[in-house]
Design an enzyme around this catalytic site. Structure first.
Site, PDB file in Angstrom:
ATOM      1  N   HIS A 129       0.984  -0.859   0.088  1.00 23.26           N
ATOM      2  CA  HIS A 129       0.089   0.335   0.213  1.00 23.26           C
ATOM      3  C   HIS A 129       0.540   1.206  -0.322  1.00 23.26           C
ATOM      4  O   HIS A 129       1.807   1.111   0.400  1.00 23.26           O
ATOM      5  CB  HIS A 129      -0.515   0.470   1.486  1.00 23.26           C
ATOM      6  CG  HIS A 129      -0.271  -0.089   2.387  1.00 23.26           C
ATOM      7  ND1 HIS A 129       0.182  -0.748   2.893  1.00 23.26           N
ATOM      8  CD2 HIS A 129      -0.348   1.081   3.639  1.00 23.26           C
ATOM      9  CE1 HIS A 129       0.873   0.131   4.308  1.00 23.26           C
ATOM     10  NE2 HIS A 129       0.232   0.035   4.676  1.00 23.26           N
ATOM     11  N   HIS A 185       1.559   3.770   1.425  1.00 26.34           N
ATOM     12  CA  HIS A 185       1.975   4.957   3.735  1.00 26.34           C
ATOM     13  C   HIS A 185       3.186   4.878   2.913  1.00 26.34           C
ATOM     14  O   HIS A 185       4.564   3.614   2.327  1.00 26.34           O
ATOM     15  CB  HIS A 185       1.661   4.513   4.095  1.00 26.34           C
ATOM     16  CG  HIS A 185      -0.055   4.685   5.499  1.00 26.34           C
ATOM     17  ND1 HIS A 185      -0.972   4.210   5.766  1.00 26.34           N
ATOM     18  CD2 HIS A 185      -1.242   5.207   4.221  1.00 26.34           C
ATOM     19  CE1 HIS A 185      -1.796   4.304   5.954  1.00 26.34           C
ATOM     20  NE2 HIS A 185      -1.795   4.958   5.366  1.00 26.34           N
ATOM     21  N   ASP A 227       5.540   4.571   5.293  1.00 25.84           N
ATOM     22  CA  ASP A 227       6.399   3.670   5.719  1.00 25.84           C
ATOM     23  C   ASP A 227       6.816   2.130   5.040  1.00 25.84           C
ATOM     24  O   ASP A 227       6.845   1.380   5.563  1.00 25.84           O
ATOM     25  CB  ASP A 227       5.986   3.308   7.347  1.00 25.84           C
ATOM     26  CG  ASP A 227       4.866   3.411   7.352  1.00 25.84           C
ATOM     27  OD1 ASP A 227       3.803   3.181   7.125  1.00 25.84           O
ATOM     28  OD2 ASP A 227       4.377   2.242   8.356  1.00 25.84           O
ATOM     29  N   HIS A 228       5.580   2.600   4.464  1.00 26.38           N
ATOM     30  CA  HIS A 228       6.155   0.729   3.046  1.00 26.38           C
ATOM     31  C   HIS A 228       6.741   1.069   2.075  1.00 26.38           C
ATOM     32  O   HIS A 228       7.554   0.101   0.879  1.00 26.38           O
ATOM     33  CB  HIS A 228       4.981   0.692   3.284  1.00 26.38           C
ATOM     34  CG  HIS A 228       3.853  -0.491   4.685  1.00 26.38           C
ATOM     35  ND1 HIS A 228       4.100  -1.409   5.404  1.00 26.38           N
ATOM     36  CD2 HIS A 228       3.801   0.443   5.836  1.00 26.38           C
ATOM     37  CE1 HIS A 228       3.527  -1.613   6.163  1.00 26.38           C
ATOM     38  NE2 HIS A 228       3.128  -0.602   6.632  1.00 26.38           N
ATOM     39  N   HIS A 256      -7.509  -0.503   5.409  1.00 25.31           N
ATOM     40  CA  HIS A 256      -7.047   0.996   5.864  1.00 25.31           C
ATOM     41  C   HIS A 256      -6.631   1.446   5.053  1.00 25.31           C
ATOM     42  O   HIS A 256      -6.259   2.428   5.313  1.00 25.31           O
ATOM     43  CB  HIS A 256      -5.663   0.050   6.524  1.00 25.31           C
ATOM     44  CG  HIS A 256      -3.978   0.293   7.032  1.00 25.31           C
ATOM     45  ND1 HIS A 256      -4.247   1.099   7.945  1.00 25.31           N
ATOM     46  CD2 HIS A 256      -2.719   0.932   6.394  1.00 25.31           C
ATOM     47  CE1 HIS A 256      -2.541   1.880   8.116  1.00 25.31           C
ATOM     48  NE2 HIS A 256      -1.912   1.186   7.255  1.00 25.31           N
ATOM     49  N   ASP A 260      -0.837  -3.994   6.599  1.00 21.54           N
ATOM     50  CA  ASP A 260      -1.626  -3.167   7.574  1.00 21.54           C
ATOM     51  C   ASP A 260      -3.162  -3.946   7.452  1.00 21.54           C
ATOM     52  O   ASP A 260      -3.590  -3.065   7.546  1.00 21.54           O
ATOM     53  CB  ASP A 260      -0.929  -2.480   7.793  1.00 21.54           C
ATOM     54  CG  ASP A 260       0.145  -1.533   7.676  1.00 21.54           C
ATOM     55  OD1 ASP A 260       1.099  -2.285   8.243  1.00 21.54           O
ATOM     56  OD2 ASP A 260       0.276   0.302   7.851  1.00 21.54           O
ATOM     57  N   HIS A 311       3.686  -4.402  11.270  1.00 20.14           N
ATOM     58  CA  HIS A 311       4.487  -4.381  12.086  1.00 20.14           C
ATOM     59  C   HIS A 311       4.649  -4.806  13.411  1.00 20.14           C
ATOM     60  O   HIS A 311       3.452  -5.860  13.484  1.00 20.14           O
ATOM     61  CB  HIS A 311       3.517  -2.713  12.732  1.00 20.14           C
ATOM     62  CG  HIS A 311       3.485  -1.923  11.668  1.00 20.14           C
ATOM     63  ND1 HIS A 311       4.483  -0.988  11.444  1.00 20.14           N
ATOM     64  CD2 HIS A 311       2.982  -1.367  10.531  1.00 20.14           C
ATOM     65  CE1 HIS A 311       3.868   0.297  10.723  1.00 20.14           C
ATOM     66  NE2 HIS A 311       3.617   0.173  10.098  1.00 20.14           N
TER      67      HIS A 311
HETATM   68 FE   FE2 Z   1      -0.222   2.181   6.935  1.00 21.90          FE
END
Ligand code: FE2
Length: 256
Positions: free
Chosen positions: A56, A58, A60-61, A115, A134, A172
């Protein structure tokens, strides 16, 4: 055909994963929170990175992708066609139900929106592995930043329907907090009580709690269990629809 999967801790609580075929010497990377730990894990094993599967959009990915590509310029990047506008440029754009080949094995794509809208999971049956980031998480699920509760509930059902011996590689290390919350929903679930203890012990010893097995998630994860009579009864929603119970549990977690 054998695959080896390595968990790579990144940032403060993210996980990336390396999936290596010993038959073809190809390695796929699932998500790129940052480049340093990923490159170090590859170098330590002498593995050759050939592709990246993004779950996805985001940061942090995905944010380590450019730095990884400086070292491995030939990598092919896979991600959701539905979210291509927010993802890095894709070499392979995929959607729900698509299959692609990795090292002679099929990878099946599941749309697991909730998410984010456009979040995908990658199921590699040959390795009994699903990479969920996530969506489904260890004892939890991702917060609903973009999707609705019914959307996420439907997404979780897709993952729940995979073989029970599937290993869930999520994005996570949130499991200890998730366990504390889960116990507020099902304090009398013996499997959950035992798992919460094991999670505390693992974290105290600095060990990751990801991956987990789908079987243990089905037995202990309140978000997967929202359709069960005992869970509905436990939160006084015996007559409610599954997705409504899921929405209530998600709302309680947001306020936990
Ligand atoms: Fe995320």
């Amino acid at each position: 055909m054998a695959f080896e999967i390595v968990t790579v801790p990144c940032l403060s609580d993210n996980y990336a994963f390396l999936v290596r075929s010993d038959r073809t010497d190809e390695t796929a990377l699932v998500d790129v929170p940052e480049a340093g730990p990923v490159l170090a894990a590859l170098d330590a094993r002498g593995w050759r990175l050939t592709e990246v599967w993004l779950t996805h959009h985001h940061a942090d990915h995905v944010q380590g992708l450019d730095a990884v590509r400086e070292r491995w310029p030939e990598i092919a990047v896979t991600g959701a066609a539905a979210d291509a506008r927010r993802l890095p440029p894709l070499d392979r754009a995929v959607g729900d139900g698509d299959r692609f080949d990795f090292a002679g094995a099929a990878v099946q794509v599941l749309d697991v929106s909730g998410h984010t809208v456009g979040h995908v999971a990658y199921h590699l049956p040959a390795a009994h592995a699903v990479f969920t980031a996530d969506s489904l998480m260890a004892l939890g699920c991702g917060r609903l930043f973009e999707g609705t509760p019914p959307m996420m509930w439907e997404s979780l059902q897709k993952i729940a329907g995979l073989p029970a011996d599937t290993i869930v590689y999520s994005g996570h290390e949130y499991t200890a907090a998730n366990a504390r919350f889960a116990l507020t929903i099902e304090p009398d679930n013996a499997a959950l009580v035992a798992r919460a203890r094991a999670v505390e012990a693992a974290r105290a010893a600095g060990r990751p709690t990801v991956p987990s097995s789908l079987a243990e998630e089905l037995a202990t994860n309140p978000f997967l269990r929202a359709g069960l009579p005992e869970v509905k009864t436990a939160i006084s929603m015996a007559e409610a629809a599954d997705a409504e119970v899921f929405a209530e549990i998600r709302a309680r977690k947001d306020a936990f």
